[in-house]
Every structure is written in structure tokens, then in C-alpha cells.
Design a protein around this motif. Structure first.
Motif, PDB file in Angstrom:
ATOM      1  N   LEU A  46     -32.327  43.979  31.302  1.00 33.23           N
ATOM      2  CA  LEU A  46     -32.340  42.503  30.803  1.00 33.23           C
ATOM      3  C   LEU A  46     -33.176  41.763  31.647  1.00 33.23           C
ATOM      4  O   LEU A  46     -33.102  41.754  33.109  1.00 33.23           O
ATOM      5  CB  LEU A  46     -31.432  41.463  30.233  1.00 33.23           C
ATOM      6  CG  LEU A  46     -30.572  42.496  29.332  1.00 33.23           C
ATOM      7  CD1 LEU A  46     -29.830  41.001  28.421  1.00 33.23           C
ATOM      8  CD2 LEU A  46     -31.747  41.942  27.875  1.00 33.23           C
ATOM      9  N   PHE A  47     -34.490  40.626  31.149  1.00 31.65           N
ATOM     10  CA  PHE A  47     -35.393  39.983  32.283  1.00 31.65           C
ATOM     11  C   PHE A  47     -34.738  39.051  32.825  1.00 31.65           C
ATOM     12  O   PHE A  47     -34.601  38.249  31.976  1.00 31.65           O
ATOM     13  CB  PHE A  47     -36.507  39.948  31.872  1.00 31.65           C
ATOM     14  CG  PHE A  47     -37.329  41.189  32.504  1.00 31.65           C
ATOM     15  CD1 PHE A  47     -37.703  41.771  33.205  1.00 31.65           C
ATOM     16  CD2 PHE A  47     -37.732  41.964  31.094  1.00 31.65           C
ATOM     17  CE1 PHE A  47     -38.594  43.171  33.249  1.00 31.65           C
ATOM     18  CE2 PHE A  47     -38.418  43.371  31.152  1.00 31.65           C
ATOM     19  CZ  PHE A  47     -38.781  43.942  32.303  1.00 31.65           C
ATOM     20  N   ILE A  48     -34.526  38.863  33.576  1.00 33.22           N
ATOM     21  CA  ILE A  48     -33.214  37.443  33.616  1.00 33.22           C
ATOM     22  C   ILE A  48     -33.926  35.830  34.194  1.00 33.22           C
ATOM     23  O   ILE A  48     -35.105  35.905  34.523  1.00 33.22           O
ATOM     24  CB  ILE A  48     -32.452  37.842  35.071  1.00 33.22           C
ATOM     25  CG1 ILE A  48     -32.071  38.930  35.047  1.00 33.22           C
ATOM     26  CG2 ILE A  48     -31.111  36.848  35.336  1.00 33.22           C
ATOM     27  CD1 ILE A  48     -30.375  38.942  33.766  1.00 33.22           C
ATOM     28  N   TYR A  49     -33.539  35.254  34.183  1.00 34.53           N
ATOM     29  CA  TYR A  49     -33.868  33.697  34.507  1.00 34.53           C
ATOM     30  C   TYR A  49     -32.489  33.244  34.911  1.00 34.53           C
ATOM     31  O   TYR A  49     -32.196  32.967  34.313  1.00 34.53           O
ATOM     32  CB  TYR A  49     -34.370  32.532  33.418  1.00 34.53           C
ATOM     33  CG  TYR A  49     -34.650  30.952  33.605  1.00 34.53           C
ATOM     34  CD1 TYR A  49     -35.594  31.144  34.555  1.00 34.53           C
ATOM     35  CD2 TYR A  49     -33.738  30.121  33.883  1.00 34.53           C
ATOM     36  CE1 TYR A  49     -36.155  29.556  35.299  1.00 34.53           C
ATOM     37  CE2 TYR A  49     -34.045  28.472  34.183  1.00 34.53           C
ATOM     38  CZ  TYR A  49     -35.190  28.535  34.840  1.00 34.53           C
ATOM     39  OH  TYR A  49     -34.922  27.019  35.317  1.00 34.53           O
ATOM     40  N   GLU A  50     -32.693  32.699  36.513  1.00 37.71           N
ATOM     41  CA  GLU A  50     -32.135  32.082  36.801  1.00 37.71           C
ATOM     42  C   GLU A  50     -31.737  30.821  36.879  1.00 37.71           C
ATOM     43  O   GLU A  50     -31.890  29.973  37.273  1.00 37.71           O
ATOM     44  CB  GLU A  50     -31.933  32.539  38.699  1.00 37.71           C
ATOM     45  CG  GLU A  50     -30.503  32.517  38.648  1.00 37.71           C
ATOM     46  CD  GLU A  50     -30.122  33.435  40.441  1.00 37.71           C
ATOM     47  OE1 GLU A  50     -29.250  33.427  41.224  1.00 37.71           O
ATOM     48  OE2 GLU A  50     -31.112  34.396  40.338  1.00 37.71           O
TER      49      GLU A  50
END
Length: 193
Positions: A46-50
């Protein structure tokens, strides 16, 4: 910043997933679109946004970079937080949302829970130009991987028609008759172009 997390799916709900990587379980909030893509899989990337705030560190996960990019554009709009951005992406896929924004369809955006007329209009005004620049194409359903549609567009482009015109015509044909063969799509498209 974390770019992506790859690991084994240990828990999956429509709103979140837990990915275990090297003994660490990451709790990641997801959209319904990502949930649909993960259903039935044992592992994922999964590509993450923190999102880091004073009171919380949250991870938002997306099945592809395009969805993450659109999420980041949405939360850049005043009045749209991470939860609302995720709600919007759960209501429409990336292509549908890009089409809604590009066409200025605030009524469609208003159907999302928590989005009123002013917020919908603000999203459209703020993102209309950014959608085109970011490379998120405003292409209809077939762009999400309809093989006959992609083949038909490639054939039409080779025949000398522009990519954008070909995509629009093929998308319209597939919207009306989704089970068309490549040959049928090309014949119908040639009459329409």
C-alpha cells in the motif's frame, strides 16, 4: 515520510487494514476502493500518506499511487480533512472523481456524506486545473483496465486519431455496451469519430 508498506494482511475491514512487516503490525486507514482491491489477498503493498498531528499519528493506505495523489490533492483544499478525503475516495473511484472535478459536477460531490454545496464548489475550483496537471486522466470506466477498450484505443491512435478523442469515444461505447469485442468497438468508433 513512508512511501509504501509491503506485508502480510493480518486483518481487513472496509475502513482499515493491518499489514504485518517483519513482526510489526501497521494499522492503516483505507478507502472502500482499496478495500475492494485487497479483498481475498493474503499480502499487499500500500502507498502511504502519513498524517502527523499533536495528538495522533495516522497512516492512510492506497492501492495505487494515483489514488494517493488524488487524496493529497483533496486534503489540500480548505475544509477537507483526511477523514473527509477518504470518504470522498470511498464514494467514487479515481477516474470518476477526476471526471466529476473536471466537469464541475458539484451536485455529484454533494452526495458524499459531510460535503455541502460550498465545500463541493471549493473542491472543484481548487482542483480543476490541478487534476489536469497531475496526470490523473479524466477517462471513463474502461481506463481502469478494460482490455478491449485499451486495445481499441491503441488501434484508433495507430489509425491516426488522437488519444483523447479515441478514449472518449471508446469509453462511451463501453458505457453503452460493456461486453463489446475489440472489433465491434473499433467499427462503432470509426462511425463516431
Amino acid at each position: 515520510m513512508i512511501d509504501y508498506i509491503k506485508g502480510e494482511i493480518t486483518e481487513l475491514t472496509p475502513a482499515s487494514v493491518t499489514l504485518e512487516t517483519y513482526g510489526v503490525g501497521y494499522f492503516i486507514s483505507i478507502s472502500l476502493n482499496t478495500y475492494s482491491n485487497l479483498t481475498g489477498k493474503k499480502s499487499a503493498q500500500l502507498f502511504i500518506y502519513e498524517a502527523i498531528r499533536e495528538d495522533a499519528h495516522q497512516l492512510f493506505g492506497f492501492f495505487d499511487k494515483q489514488e494517493r495523489e488524488l487524496f493529497m490533492l483533496l486534503i489540500s483544499v480548505s475544509g477537507i480533512g483526511a477523514s473527509t478525503g477518504r470518504m470522498i475516495l470511498s464514494s467514487m473511484n479515481t477516474q470518476e472523481l477526476a471526471n466529476v472535478i473536471a466537469s464541475g459536477n458539484s451536485d455529484m460531490l454533494k452526495t458524499v456524506k459531510g460535503i455541502g454545496l460550498k465545500t463541493a464548489q471549493r473542491v472543484i475550483v481548487d482542483l480543476k486545473d490541478k487534476i489536469k496537471v497531475s496526470g490523473i486522466e479524466q477517462v471513463d470506466m474502461f481506463a481502469s483496465g478494460h482490455p478491449s477498450g485499451e486495445e481499441a484505443v491503441a488501434a484508433l491512435v495507430m489509425l491516426g486519431f488522437t488519444q483523447q478523442a479515441s478514449q472518449k469515444v471508446v469509453a462511451k461505447i463501453l458505457k453503452d455496451k460493456a461486453d463489446s469485442t475489440v472489433e465491434q468497438i473499433i467499427k462503432t468508433a470509426l462511425k463516431m469519430l
